[in-house]
Design an enzyme around this catalytic site. Structure first.
Site, mmCIF file in Angstrom:
data_model
loop_
_atom_site.group_PDB
_atom_site.id
_atom_site.type_symbol
_atom_site.label_atom_id
_atom_site.label_comp_id
_atom_site.label_asym_id
_atom_site.label_seq_id
_atom_site.Cartn_x
_atom_site.Cartn_y
_atom_site.Cartn_z
ATOM 1 N N GLY A 294 58.777 -1.892 12.077
ATOM 2 C CA GLY A 294 59.538 -0.879 12.793
ATOM 3 C C GLY A 294 58.755 -0.324 13.968
ATOM 4 O O GLY A 294 59.298 -0.112 15.055
ATOM 5 N N SER B 99 54.457 3.881 1.571
ATOM 6 C CA SER B 99 53.675 4.810 2.391
ATOM 7 C C SER B 99 53.678 6.223 1.840
ATOM 8 O O SER B 99 52.813 7.031 2.176
ATOM 9 C CB SER B 99 54.215 4.834 3.822
ATOM 10 O OG SER B 99 55.573 5.249 3.819
ATOM 11 N N ASP B 100 54.671 6.522 1.014
ATOM 12 C CA ASP B 100 54.749 7.848 0.398
ATOM 13 C C ASP B 100 55.601 7.753 -0.856
ATOM 14 O O ASP B 100 56.323 6.775 -1.055
ATOM 15 C CB ASP B 100 55.340 8.875 1.370
ATOM 16 C CG ASP B 100 56.710 8.468 1.879
ATOM 17 O OD1 ASP B 100 57.708 8.998 1.368
ATOM 18 O OD2 ASP B 100 56.790 7.597 2.768
ATOM 19 N N ARG C 29 49.532 3.890 8.244
ATOM 20 C CA ARG C 29 50.723 3.045 8.238
ATOM 21 C C ARG C 29 50.668 2.003 9.339
ATOM 22 O O ARG C 29 51.157 0.883 9.183
ATOM 23 C CB ARG C 29 51.983 3.914 8.384
ATOM 24 C CG ARG C 29 52.252 4.802 7.188
ATOM 25 C CD ARG C 29 53.637 5.423 7.237
ATOM 26 N NE ARG C 29 53.803 6.368 8.324
ATOM 27 C CZ ARG C 29 53.487 7.665 8.249
ATOM 28 N NH1 ARG C 29 52.952 8.157 7.138
ATOM 29 N NH2 ARG C 29 53.693 8.466 9.283
ATOM 30 N N ARG D 113 61.478 -0.647 26.931
ATOM 31 C CA ARG D 113 61.527 0.528 26.061
ATOM 32 C C ARG D 113 60.282 0.647 25.176
ATOM 33 O O ARG D 113 60.314 1.268 24.112
ATOM 34 C CB ARG D 113 62.785 0.496 25.183
ATOM 35 C CG ARG D 113 64.089 0.636 25.955
ATOM 36 C CD ARG D 113 65.300 0.485 25.052
ATOM 37 N NE ARG D 113 66.547 0.640 25.808
ATOM 38 C CZ ARG D 113 67.268 1.765 25.826
ATOM 39 N NH1 ARG D 113 66.883 2.813 25.124
ATOM 40 N NH2 ARG D 113 68.383 1.828 26.525
ATOM 41 N N ILE E 268 58.495 -6.225 8.194
ATOM 42 C CA ILE E 268 57.303 -5.723 7.504
ATOM 43 C C ILE E 268 57.227 -4.226 7.785
ATOM 44 O O ILE E 268 56.844 -3.809 8.864
ATOM 45 C CB ILE E 268 56.024 -6.461 7.951
ATOM 46 C CG1 ILE E 268 55.965 -6.630 9.478
ATOM 47 C CG2 ILE E 268 55.914 -7.820 7.284
ATOM 48 C CD1 ILE E 268 54.673 -7.234 9.964
ATOM 49 N N GLY E 269 57.640 -3.443 6.812
ATOM 50 C CA GLY E 269 57.783 -2.015 7.037
ATOM 51 C C GLY E 269 57.149 -1.159 5.969
ATOM 52 O O GLY E 269 56.453 -1.638 5.077
ATOM 53 N N SER E 270 57.417 0.112 6.067
ATOM 54 C CA SER E 270 56.947 1.083 5.078
ATOM 55 C C SER E 270 58.156 1.700 4.396
ATOM 56 O O SER E 270 59.286 1.620 4.895
ATOM 57 C CB SER E 270 56.094 2.164 5.744
ATOM 58 O OG SER E 270 56.836 2.841 6.741
ATOM 59 N N GLU F 259 64.177 3.073 2.634
ATOM 60 C CA GLU F 259 63.783 2.780 4.012
ATOM 61 C C GLU F 259 65.043 2.837 4.864
ATOM 62 O O GLU F 259 66.044 3.414 4.423
ATOM 63 C CB GLU F 259 63.033 1.454 4.107
ATOM 64 C CG GLU F 259 63.698 0.280 3.416
ATOM 65 C CD GLU F 259 64.529 -0.571 4.349
ATOM 66 O OE1 GLU F 259 63.986 -1.196 5.257
ATOM 67 O OE2 GLU F 259 65.766 -0.630 4.163
ATOM 68 N N MET F 260 65.028 2.275 6.072
ATOM 69 C CA MET F 260 66.152 2.530 6.973
ATOM 70 C C MET F 260 66.665 1.305 7.745
ATOM 71 O O MET F 260 67.449 1.457 8.672
ATOM 72 C CB MET F 260 65.770 3.629 7.982
ATOM 73 C CG MET F 260 65.367 4.942 7.339
ATOM 74 S SD MET F 260 65.069 6.281 8.521
ATOM 75 C CE MET F 260 66.765 6.673 8.992
ATOM 76 N N GLU F 261 66.231 0.104 7.380
ATOM 77 C CA GLU F 261 66.581 -1.046 8.216
ATOM 78 C C GLU F 261 67.115 -2.279 7.499
ATOM 79 O O GLU F 261 67.837 -3.079 8.099
ATOM 80 C CB GLU F 261 65.351 -1.479 9.042
ATOM 81 C CG GLU F 261 64.958 -0.544 10.163
ATOM 82 C CD GLU F 261 64.105 0.623 9.712
ATOM 83 O OE1 GLU F 261 64.150 1.680 10.352
ATOM 84 O OE2 GLU F 261 63.405 0.488 8.683
ATOM 85 N N HIS G 246 67.623 -5.560 26.164
ATOM 86 C CA HIS G 246 66.527 -4.952 25.423
ATOM 87 C C HIS G 246 65.307 -5.853 25.304
ATOM 88 O O HIS G 246 64.337 -5.489 24.635
ATOM 89 C CB HIS G 246 67.003 -4.581 24.013
ATOM 90 C CG HIS G 246 68.294 -3.828 24.008
ATOM 91 N ND1 HIS G 246 69.514 -4.456 23.861
ATOM 92 C CD2 HIS G 246 68.554 -2.508 24.173
ATOM 93 C CE1 HIS G 246 70.489 -3.544 23.912
ATOM 94 N NE2 HIS G 246 69.933 -2.371 24.110
#
Length: 233
Positions: A21, A204-205, A218, A44, A89-91, A180-182, A5
């Site tokens: 992300g 972000s929301d 974002r 990718r 560093i995400g939302s 979040e998801m990570e 990857h």
């Protein structure tokens, strides 16, 4: 040297990697904040860059969405490229009425509905937490920038469109600041490999007020969080 990857060669990636992300957020950050930038990955379209911020070498690479994705990229960075620390560093979506749009969450710990930690064959439930020294430095930078920030737990969910519409309220009742998801996978991977990890999130929301930002916002306007991460990298 490369991985399935990542096409980077040994030595092309800094010891600290900032990991949004969205790979386009990585591109934006590299182009606007780093000097002498070199792109080390495009496999990718998960863009990765290395450059210098105030004379300090820093790498930035997208992680994609979800625990399996960040689990792959963080594992390869830690084990194949000698990375010592990853700062996500995400939302996120706010779960609390006093956590507003564009506030920053400095993640102390991550809850999850994921089965990510089953691989470690632990005789119980693993609490995934950030590296305290990185967290402490992030709080100091947030104060210096007069940022509105919160420190606490989030829920790292495997599910975006949840069949249980009250899921967020249940996690909020336990004090989770956002969803979040990570983060859980990142923290667990770092702990298992003896590395460091932190997550910084910009709201972000809001699942409370239903307010939200756009995809472009974002990608390009969560700059306070980005600058905090760059300062502590």
């Amino acid at each position: 040297m490369s991985t399935p990857h990542n096409q980077a060669q040994k030595g092309e990636i800094a010891k600290t990697v900032l990991m949004p992300g969205d790979p386009l957020r990585a591109k934006f950050l590299a182009e606007h904040y780093l000097e002498d930038v070199h792109q080390f990955n495009a496999v990718r379209n998960m863009f990765g860059y290395t450059g210098y911020y105030h004379g300090k070498q820093v790498s930035i690479m997208g992680s994609g969405m979800g625990q399996p994705s960040i689990g792959i990229y963080s594992h390869e960075l830690f084990t194949q490229y000698d990375v010592e620390a990853i700062i996500r560093i995400g939302s996120c979506g706010s779960l609390q009425k006093d956590v507003h749009l564009r506030d920053i969450i400095i993640v102390q710990g991550s809850c999850t509905d994921s089965n990510f930690a089953h691989q470690f064959e632990l005789p119980g439930t693993y609490s995934a937490i950030s590296s305290y020294d990185l967290l402490e430095k992030a709080v100091e930078q947030a104060k210096l920038k007069n940022a509105t920030y919160h420190v606490g737990n989030v829920i790292a969910s495997d599910i975006f469109y949840h069949a249980d519409q009250d899921s967020g309220k249940k996690w909020a009742s336990m004090g989770c600041l956002g969803v979040e998801m990570e983060s859980y996978a990142l923290f667990a991977t770092a702990a298992y490999l003896g590395k460091k990890a932190l997550t910084l999130l910009t709201v972000s929301d809001s699942l409370v007020t239903q307010e939200e930002t756009t995809a472009k916002e974002r990608e390009q306007t969560f700059t306070t969080m980005m600058e905090i991460a760059l300062e502590i990298a």
